[in-house]
Design an enzyme around this catalytic site. Structure first.
Site, PDB file in Angstrom:
ATOM      1  N   ASN A   1      -1.579  -0.307   7.363  1.00  0.00           N
ATOM      2  CA  ASN A   1      -1.013  -1.631   7.662  1.00  0.00           C
ATOM      3  C   ASN A   1      -0.193  -2.214   6.518  1.00  0.00           C
ATOM      4  O   ASN A   1      -0.016  -3.426   6.420  1.00  0.00           O
ATOM      5  CB  ASN A   1      -2.093  -2.586   8.192  1.00  0.00           C
ATOM      6  CG  ASN A   1      -3.213  -2.817   7.203  1.00  0.00           C
ATOM      7  OD1 ASN A   1      -3.122  -2.400   6.048  1.00  0.00           O
ATOM      8  ND2 ASN A   1      -4.256  -3.490   7.651  1.00  0.00           N
TER       9      ASN A   1
ATOM     10  N   ARG B   1      -1.264 -14.814   3.687  1.00  0.00           N
ATOM     11  CA  ARG B   1      -2.004 -14.187   4.791  1.00  0.00           C
ATOM     12  C   ARG B   1      -1.250 -14.373   6.117  1.00  0.00           C
ATOM     13  O   ARG B   1      -1.252 -13.480   6.968  1.00  0.00           O
ATOM     14  CB  ARG B   1      -3.413 -14.768   4.895  1.00  0.00           C
ATOM     15  CG  ARG B   1      -4.315 -14.437   3.718  1.00  0.00           C
ATOM     16  CD  ARG B   1      -4.843 -13.026   3.740  1.00  0.00           C
ATOM     17  NE  ARG B   1      -5.757 -12.781   4.837  1.00  0.00           N
ATOM     18  CZ  ARG B   1      -6.508 -11.686   4.955  1.00  0.00           C
ATOM     19  NH1 ARG B   1      -6.430 -10.709   4.043  1.00  0.00           N
ATOM     20  NH2 ARG B   1      -7.307 -11.525   5.978  1.00  0.00           N
TER      21      ARG B   1
ATOM     22  N   THR C   1      -5.033  -8.199  10.617  1.00  0.00           N
ATOM     23  CA  THR C   1      -5.383  -6.880  10.070  1.00  0.00           C
ATOM     24  C   THR C   1      -4.937  -5.745  10.987  1.00  0.00           C
ATOM     25  O   THR C   1      -4.437  -4.719  10.518  1.00  0.00           O
ATOM     26  CB  THR C   1      -6.913  -6.806   9.856  1.00  0.00           C
ATOM     27  OG1 THR C   1      -7.300  -7.902   9.019  1.00  0.00           O
ATOM     28  CG2 THR C   1      -7.321  -5.500   9.217  1.00  0.00           C
TER      29      THR C   1
ATOM     30  N   LYS D   1       0.836  -1.200   0.000  1.00  0.00           N
ATOM     31  CA  LYS D   1       0.000   0.000   0.000  1.00  0.00           C
ATOM     32  C   LYS D   1       0.877   1.259   0.000  1.00  0.00           C
ATOM     33  O   LYS D   1       2.102   1.175   0.216  1.00  0.00           O
ATOM     34  CB  LYS D   1      -0.905  -0.039   1.245  1.00  0.00           C
ATOM     35  CG  LYS D   1      -1.872  -1.228   1.258  1.00  0.00           C
ATOM     36  CD  LYS D   1      -2.734  -1.207   2.516  1.00  0.00           C
ATOM     37  CE  LYS D   1      -3.638  -2.420   2.589  1.00  0.00           C
ATOM     38  NZ  LYS D   1      -4.523  -2.383   3.784  1.00  0.00           N
TER      39      LYS D   1
ATOM     40  N   GLU E   1      -9.253 -10.555  -7.631  1.00  0.00           N
ATOM     41  CA  GLU E   1      -8.307  -9.438  -7.504  1.00  0.00           C
ATOM     42  C   GLU E   1      -7.209  -9.504  -8.570  1.00  0.00           C
ATOM     43  O   GLU E   1      -6.793  -8.474  -9.104  1.00  0.00           O
ATOM     44  CB  GLU E   1      -7.729  -9.421  -6.083  1.00  0.00           C
ATOM     45  CG  GLU E   1      -8.795  -9.001  -5.065  1.00  0.00           C
ATOM     46  CD  GLU E   1      -8.392  -9.193  -3.612  1.00  0.00           C
ATOM     47  OE1 GLU E   1      -7.268  -9.668  -3.339  1.00  0.00           O
ATOM     48  OE2 GLU E   1      -9.224  -8.862  -2.726  1.00  0.00           O
TER      49      GLU E   1
ATOM     50  N   ARG F   1       3.061  -7.224   9.031  1.00  0.00           N
ATOM     51  CA  ARG F   1       2.389  -6.169   9.801  1.00  0.00           C
ATOM     52  C   ARG F   1       2.891  -6.128  11.246  1.00  0.00           C
ATOM     53  O   ARG F   1       3.031  -5.052  11.834  1.00  0.00           O
ATOM     54  CB  ARG F   1       0.871  -6.377   9.763  1.00  0.00           C
ATOM     55  CG  ARG F   1       0.247  -6.026   8.402  1.00  0.00           C
ATOM     56  CD  ARG F   1      -1.189  -6.494   8.326  1.00  0.00           C
ATOM     57  NE  ARG F   1      -1.890  -6.025   7.137  1.00  0.00           N
ATOM     58  CZ  ARG F   1      -3.037  -6.536   6.720  1.00  0.00           C
ATOM     59  NH1 ARG F   1      -3.625  -7.520   7.398  1.00  0.00           N
ATOM     60  NH2 ARG F   1      -3.621  -6.071   5.624  1.00  0.00           N
TER      61      ARG F   1
ATOM     62  N   HIS G   1      -1.612  -5.553   1.425  1.00  0.00           N
ATOM     63  CA  HIS G   1      -2.866  -6.283   1.208  1.00  0.00           C
ATOM     64  C   HIS G   1      -2.544  -7.669   0.668  1.00  0.00           C
ATOM     65  O   HIS G   1      -1.615  -7.830  -0.118  1.00  0.00           O
ATOM     66  CB  HIS G   1      -3.734  -5.552   0.168  1.00  0.00           C
ATOM     67  CG  HIS G   1      -4.871  -6.409  -0.317  1.00  0.00           C
ATOM     68  ND1 HIS G   1      -6.069  -6.501   0.360  1.00  0.00           N
ATOM     69  CD2 HIS G   1      -4.972  -7.264  -1.365  1.00  0.00           C
ATOM     70  CE1 HIS G   1      -6.854  -7.365  -0.269  1.00  0.00           C
ATOM     71  NE2 HIS G   1      -6.217  -7.840  -1.322  1.00  0.00           N
TER      72      HIS G   1
ATOM     73  N   PHE H   1     -15.294   3.080   7.470  1.00  0.00           N
ATOM     74  CA  PHE H   1     -13.928   3.445   7.069  1.00  0.00           C
ATOM     75  C   PHE H   1     -13.717   3.389   5.557  1.00  0.00           C
ATOM     76  O   PHE H   1     -12.614   3.629   5.073  1.00  0.00           O
ATOM     77  CB  PHE H   1     -12.909   2.537   7.775  1.00  0.00           C
ATOM     78  CG  PHE H   1     -13.104   1.054   7.535  1.00  0.00           C
ATOM     79  CD1 PHE H   1     -12.627   0.447   6.377  1.00  0.00           C
ATOM     80  CD2 PHE H   1     -13.768   0.271   8.463  1.00  0.00           C
ATOM     81  CE1 PHE H   1     -12.795  -0.908   6.162  1.00  0.00           C
ATOM     82  CE2 PHE H   1     -13.946  -1.088   8.253  1.00  0.00           C
ATOM     83  CZ  PHE H   1     -13.456  -1.677   7.087  1.00  0.00           C
TER      84      PHE H   1
ATOM     85  N   TYR I   1     -12.090  -2.898  -2.929  1.00  0.00           N
ATOM     86  CA  TYR I   1     -12.610  -2.929  -1.551  1.00  0.00           C
ATOM     87  C   TYR I   1     -14.143  -2.926  -1.515  1.00  0.00           C
ATOM     88  O   TYR I   1     -14.731  -2.546  -0.502  1.00  0.00           O
ATOM     89  CB  TYR I   1     -12.050  -1.742  -0.765  1.00  0.00           C
ATOM     90  CG  TYR I   1     -10.629  -1.964  -0.278  1.00  0.00           C
ATOM     91  CD1 TYR I   1     -10.294  -3.099   0.473  1.00  0.00           C
ATOM     92  CD2 TYR I   1      -9.622  -1.043  -0.548  1.00  0.00           C
ATOM     93  CE1 TYR I   1      -8.991  -3.305   0.924  1.00  0.00           C
ATOM     94  CE2 TYR I   1      -8.313  -1.246  -0.096  1.00  0.00           C
ATOM     95  CZ  TYR I   1      -8.016  -2.375   0.641  1.00  0.00           C
ATOM     96  OH  TYR I   1      -6.731  -2.581   1.089  1.00  0.00           O
TER      97      TYR I   1
HETATM   98  P1  DAT Z   1      -7.283  -7.311   5.542  1.00  0.00           P
HETATM   99  O1  DAT Z   1      -6.539  -6.191   4.856  1.00  0.00           O
HETATM  100  O2  DAT Z   1      -6.464  -7.933   6.640  1.00  0.00           O
HETATM  101  O3  DAT Z   1      -7.848  -8.312   4.584  1.00  0.00           O
HETATM  102  P2  DAT Z   1     -10.005  -6.298   5.846  1.00  0.00           P
HETATM  103  O4  DAT Z   1     -10.311  -6.924   4.523  1.00  0.00           O
HETATM  104  O5  DAT Z   1     -10.907  -6.624   6.980  1.00  0.00           O
HETATM  105  O6  DAT Z   1      -8.513  -6.639   6.301  1.00  0.00           O
HETATM  106  O7  DAT Z   1      -9.984  -4.720   5.695  1.00  0.00           O
HETATM  107  C1  DAT Z   1      -9.366  -4.115   4.561  1.00  0.00           C
HETATM  108  C2  DAT Z   1      -8.577  -2.943   5.022  1.00  0.00           C
HETATM  109  O8  DAT Z   1      -9.455  -1.947   5.533  1.00  0.00           O
HETATM  110  C3  DAT Z   1      -7.598  -3.224   6.168  1.00  0.00           C
HETATM  111  O9  DAT Z   1      -6.364  -3.719   5.691  1.00  0.00           O
HETATM  112  C4  DAT Z   1      -7.466  -1.886   6.796  1.00  0.00           C
HETATM  113  C5  DAT Z   1      -8.845  -1.269   6.625  1.00  0.00           C
HETATM  114  N1  DAT Z   1      -9.673  -1.464   7.802  1.00  0.00           N
HETATM  115  C6  DAT Z   1     -10.273  -2.608   8.193  1.00  0.00           C
HETATM  116  N2  DAT Z   1     -10.947  -2.460   9.338  1.00  0.00           N
HETATM  117  C7  DAT Z   1     -10.773  -1.150   9.676  1.00  0.00           C
HETATM  118  C8  DAT Z   1     -11.214  -0.342  10.758  1.00  0.00           C
HETATM  119  N3  DAT Z   1     -11.999  -0.840  11.732  1.00  0.00           N
HETATM  120  N4  DAT Z   1     -10.829   0.953  10.773  1.00  0.00           N
HETATM  121  C9  DAT Z   1     -10.051   1.469   9.803  1.00  0.00           C
HETATM  122  N5  DAT Z   1      -9.597   0.753   8.746  1.00  0.00           N
HETATM  123  C10 DAT Z   1      -9.959  -0.532   8.691  1.00  0.00           C
HETATM  124 MG    MG Z   2      -9.399  -8.239   3.219  1.00  0.00          MG
END
Ligand code: DAT
Ligand code: MG
Length: 151
Positions: free
Chosen positions: A114, A87, A93, A11, A128, A104, A117, A59, A51
């Site tokens: 973080n 992963r 996350t 990212k 994706e 991370r 991805h 968010f 996303y």
């Molecule tokens: P991951 O990236 O581990 O697959 P995710 O798909 O649940 O996690 O979320 C995608 C991204 O969105 C994550 O890397 C960071 C952001 N994100 C997730 N939950 C969040 C939150 N509660 N507040 C802010 N950003 C968040």
């Molecule tokens: Mg995800």
């Protein structure tokens, strides 16, 4: 042995912090094979599709603003079990809950920054990869050291 492919992206925070080499190295030294790599500033349309599952989350707008804010390094890695293994290499996350030794866990603090991805399953990996890459950008190749690999 079933080969899989997964989508991984560094990212904008990972790029800005100079972590590209460090992060690529985690996958390379693990033994996975890089089959696609490019740097791009994602369009809003691409980011919103990527996303899309989070569209209703509070968010979402901030996430799309962030991921489109600068260059991202997009990759496809190939190997046995690479989807789940990537992963694990990436970690949880929330970086404060990611284990030390994960990307991370070692390199990040904030959930919104973080650094990386990775696709979370076979269906999202396919979605994706198709979203971020043309099929002509994916390289089929055989590492010269494959003689050392056990079937
Ligand atoms: P991951 O990236 O581990 O697959 P995710 O798909 O649940 O996690 O979320 C995608 C991204 O969105 C994550 O890397 C960071 C952001 N994100 C997730 N939950 C969040 C939150 N509660 N507040 C802010 N950003 C968040
Ligand atoms: Mg995800």
């Amino acid at each position: 042995m079933s080969e899989e492919r997964t989508f991984v992206a560094i990212k904008p925070d990972g790029v800005q912090r100079g972590l590209i080499g460090e992060i690529l190295g985690r996958f390379e030294t693990k033994g996975f094979k890089l089959v696609a790599l490019k740097q791009l500033i994602p369009s809003r349309d691409l980011a919103e599709k990527h996303y899309g599952v989070h569209r209703e989350r509070p968010f979402f707008k901030g996430l799309v603003d962030f991921i489109t804010s600068g260059p991202v390094v997009a990759m496809v890695w190939e190997g046995e079990g690479v989807i789940a293994s990537a992963r694990k290499l990436i970690g949880a996350t929330k970086p404060l809950e990611s284990e030390p030794g994960t990307i991370r866990g070692d390199l990040a603090v904030n959930i919104g920054r973080n650094v990386i991805h990775g696709s979370d399953g076979p269906d999202t990996a396919q979605f994706e990869i198709d979203l971020w890459f043309e099929s002509s950008e994916l390289n089929d190749w055989v590492p010269a050291d494959q003689i050392w690999r056990i079937e």
